[in-house]
Design a protein around this motif. Structure first.
Motif, PDB file in Angstrom:
ATOM      1  N   ASP A 121       0.837  -1.209   0.000  1.00 32.49           N
ATOM      2  CA  ASP A 121       0.000   0.000   0.000  1.00 32.49           C
ATOM      3  C   ASP A 121       0.870   1.257   0.000  1.00 32.49           C
ATOM      4  OD1 ASP A 121      -2.326  -1.533   0.138  1.00 32.49           O
ATOM      5  OD2 ASP A 121      -2.446  -1.397   2.332  1.00 32.49           O
ATOM      6  N   VAL A 122       1.911   1.245   0.815  1.00 35.60           N
ATOM      7  CA  VAL A 122       2.810   2.398   0.908  1.00 35.60           C
ATOM      8  C   VAL A 122       3.526   2.602  -0.431  1.00 35.60           C
ATOM      9  CG1 VAL A 122       4.815   3.390   2.087  1.00 35.60           C
ATOM     10  CG2 VAL A 122       3.103   2.130   3.386  1.00 35.60           C
ATOM     11  N   TYR A 123       3.993   1.511  -1.022  1.00 42.49           N
ATOM     12  CA  TYR A 123       4.698   1.630  -2.303  1.00 42.49           C
ATOM     13  C   TYR A 123       3.742   2.130  -3.388  1.00 42.49           C
ATOM     14  CZ  TYR A 123       8.215   0.952  -5.824  1.00 42.49           C
ATOM     15  OH  TYR A 123       9.133   1.188  -6.812  1.00 42.49           O
ATOM     16  N   ASN A 124       2.498   1.685  -3.371  1.00 39.90           N
ATOM     17  CA  ASN A 124       1.523   2.170  -4.355  1.00 39.90           C
ATOM     18  C   ASN A 124       1.275   3.667  -4.187  1.00 39.90           C
ATOM     19  OD1 ASN A 124       1.220  -0.336  -5.543  1.00 39.90           O
ATOM     20  ND2 ASN A 124      -0.564  -0.890  -4.307  1.00 39.90           N
ATOM     21  N   LEU A 169      -0.117  13.335  -0.726  1.00 42.29           N
ATOM     22  CA  LEU A 169       0.300  11.929  -0.775  1.00 42.29           C
ATOM     23  C   LEU A 169       1.569  11.711   0.052  1.00 42.29           C
ATOM     24  CD1 LEU A 169      -0.418  11.179  -4.526  1.00 42.29           C
ATOM     25  CD2 LEU A 169      -1.464  10.000  -2.572  1.00 42.29           C
ATOM     26  N   GLY A 170       2.506  12.633  -0.051  1.00 43.77           N
ATOM     27  CA  GLY A 170       3.745  12.519   0.708  1.00 43.77           C
ATOM     28  C   GLY A 170       3.484  12.491   2.197  1.00 43.77           C
ATOM     29  N   GLU A 171       2.586  13.343   2.648  1.00 43.87           N
ATOM     30  CA  GLU A 171       2.270  13.380   4.074  1.00 43.87           C
ATOM     31  C   GLU A 171       1.500  12.143   4.526  1.00 43.87           C
ATOM     32  OE1 GLU A 171       0.672  17.349   4.639  1.00 43.87           O
ATOM     33  OE2 GLU A 171       2.706  18.178   4.688  1.00 43.87           O
ATOM     34  N   GLN A 172       0.780  11.511   3.607  1.00 47.48           N
ATOM     35  CA  GLN A 172       0.129  10.232   3.926  1.00 47.48           C
ATOM     36  C   GLN A 172       1.158   9.107   4.042  1.00 47.48           C
ATOM     37  OE1 GLN A 172      -3.183   9.193   1.324  1.00 47.48           O
ATOM     38  NE2 GLN A 172      -3.667  11.359   1.071  1.00 47.48           N
ATOM     39  N   ILE A 173       2.205   9.177   3.251  1.00 48.47           N
ATOM     40  CA  ILE A 173       3.247   8.147   3.246  1.00 48.47           C
ATOM     41  C   ILE A 173       4.156   8.263   4.467  1.00 48.47           C
ATOM     42  CG2 ILE A 173       5.316   7.352   2.015  1.00 48.47           C
ATOM     43  CD1 ILE A 173       3.877   8.238  -0.605  1.00 48.47           C
ATOM     44  N   GLN A 195      15.138   1.200   1.423  1.00 47.92           N
ATOM     45  CA  GLN A 195      16.009   2.332   1.761  1.00 47.92           C
ATOM     46  C   GLN A 195      16.204   3.307   0.595  1.00 47.92           C
ATOM     47  OE1 GLN A 195      17.392   3.483   4.655  1.00 47.92           O
ATOM     48  NE2 GLN A 195      18.159   5.180   3.440  1.00 47.92           N
ATOM     49  N   LYS A 196      16.558   2.823  -0.579  1.00 48.74           N
ATOM     50  CA  LYS A 196      16.807   3.727  -1.710  1.00 48.74           C
ATOM     51  C   LYS A 196      15.536   4.448  -2.133  1.00 48.74           C
ATOM     52  CE  LYS A 196      20.868   1.517  -3.666  1.00 48.74           C
ATOM     53  NZ  LYS A 196      21.462   0.925  -4.864  1.00 48.74           N
ATOM     54  N   VAL A 197      14.419   3.756  -2.078  1.00 50.23           N
ATOM     55  CA  VAL A 197      13.138   4.376  -2.421  1.00 50.23           C
ATOM     56  C   VAL A 197      12.801   5.448  -1.390  1.00 50.23           C
ATOM     57  CG1 VAL A 197      10.649   3.944  -2.656  1.00 50.23           C
ATOM     58  CG2 VAL A 197      12.296   2.334  -3.639  1.00 50.23           C
ATOM     59  N   ARG A 198      13.035   5.140  -0.119  1.00 55.54           N
ATOM     60  CA  ARG A 198      12.762   6.094   0.959  1.00 55.54           C
ATOM     61  C   ARG A 198      13.612   7.356   0.778  1.00 55.54           C
ATOM     62  NH1 ARG A 198      12.805   2.737   5.004  1.00 55.54           N
ATOM     63  NH2 ARG A 198      15.011   2.898   5.469  1.00 55.54           N
ATOM     64  N   THR A 199      14.872   7.192   0.412  1.00 53.58           N
ATOM     65  CA  THR A 199      15.749   8.352   0.188  1.00 53.58           C
ATOM     66  C   THR A 199      15.231   9.203  -0.966  1.00 53.58           C
ATOM     67  OG1 THR A 199      17.634   7.106   1.047  1.00 53.58           O
ATOM     68  CG2 THR A 199      18.129   9.047  -0.288  1.00 53.58           C
ATOM     69  N   SER A 200      14.829   8.550  -2.040  1.00 51.59           N
ATOM     70  CA  SER A 200      14.275   9.268  -3.186  1.00 51.59           C
ATOM     71  C   SER A 200      12.971   9.980  -2.799  1.00 51.59           C
ATOM     72  CB  SER A 200      14.040   8.291  -4.339  1.00 51.59           C
ATOM     73  OG  SER A 200      13.597   8.973  -5.470  1.00 51.59           O
TER      74      SER A 200
END
Length: 194
Positions: free
Chosen positions: A31-34, A54-58, A67-72
């Motif tokens: 769900d988070v990745y979507n 969306l960013g604040e929901q994530i 990790q790399k996705v989180r950094t991006s």
């Protein structure tokens, strides 16, 4: 005895209800990745407000992203906050990006300019350069230097020199070239979220 059994049953039911409620609210990693994919699409389509939403929901579940996705993600959110004049939030997330990718000079450039955003680059001739001014300049300079080393720019170099002059740091100014040479050895200009 019956009262004790009744209380135990109610407690057990309450625990089950709370557990089900928590599990229902918690987002799965998928769900988070979507939502992250939707966040990126909103960024690409310049839907600024939607992307921030969306960013604040994530954010509460961002640890579920690789990790790399989180950094991006943090980098994209920092840029959104920067563009929205929310400097404090932008600084916080750019710092998270640099904690994961210290050689990513794009975040360094952003931080350098954010730290000095509200100060006069060229104070009036007799203006007092106070401790708060010096503190902001000293926070900005390492970031501006990293950006300059990795992506030389005449305006950034002139700004760095002006800031050193403003705080009367002749040693910092005289050793600038050597620092830039050292900083140039490790530069990253693109974050890879794969």
């Amino acid at each position: 005895m019956n009262t004790l059994i009744t209380m135990l049953k109610r407690t057990f039911l309450l625990i089950i209800a709370l557990t089900v409620g928590i599990m229902a609210r918690a987002q799965t990693a998928d769900d988070v990745y979507n939502k992250y994919a939707d966040f990126n699409l909103a960024l690409l389509q310049s839907e600024h407000d939607k992307a921030i939403d969306l960013g604040e929901q994530i954010l509460p579940d961002s640890a579920k992203l690789p990790q790399k996705v989180r950094t991006s993600f943090y980098n994209g959110l920092a840029k959104l906050y920067e563009d929205d004049s929310q400097s404090i939030k932008a600084i916080m997330y750019y710092n998270r990006v640099l904690a994961a990718q210290p050689d990513y000079y794009v975040a360094h450039r952003a931080l350098g300019y954010l730290y000095i955003k509200d100060i006069a680059v060229k104070p009036a001739n007799d203006a007092v350069v106070d401790a708060a001014y010096i503190s902001k300049v000293k926070k900005a300079l390492p970031h501006l230097e990293k950006a300059q080393a990795c992506d030389p720019n005449d305006d950034t170099l002139a700004l760095i020199k002006q800031l050193y002059s403003n705080i009367k740091d002749q040693q910092g100014l005289s050793t600038l070239t050597a620092r830039l040479t050292g900083l140039k050895k490790k530069c990253m200009d693109i974050l890879n979220d794969q």
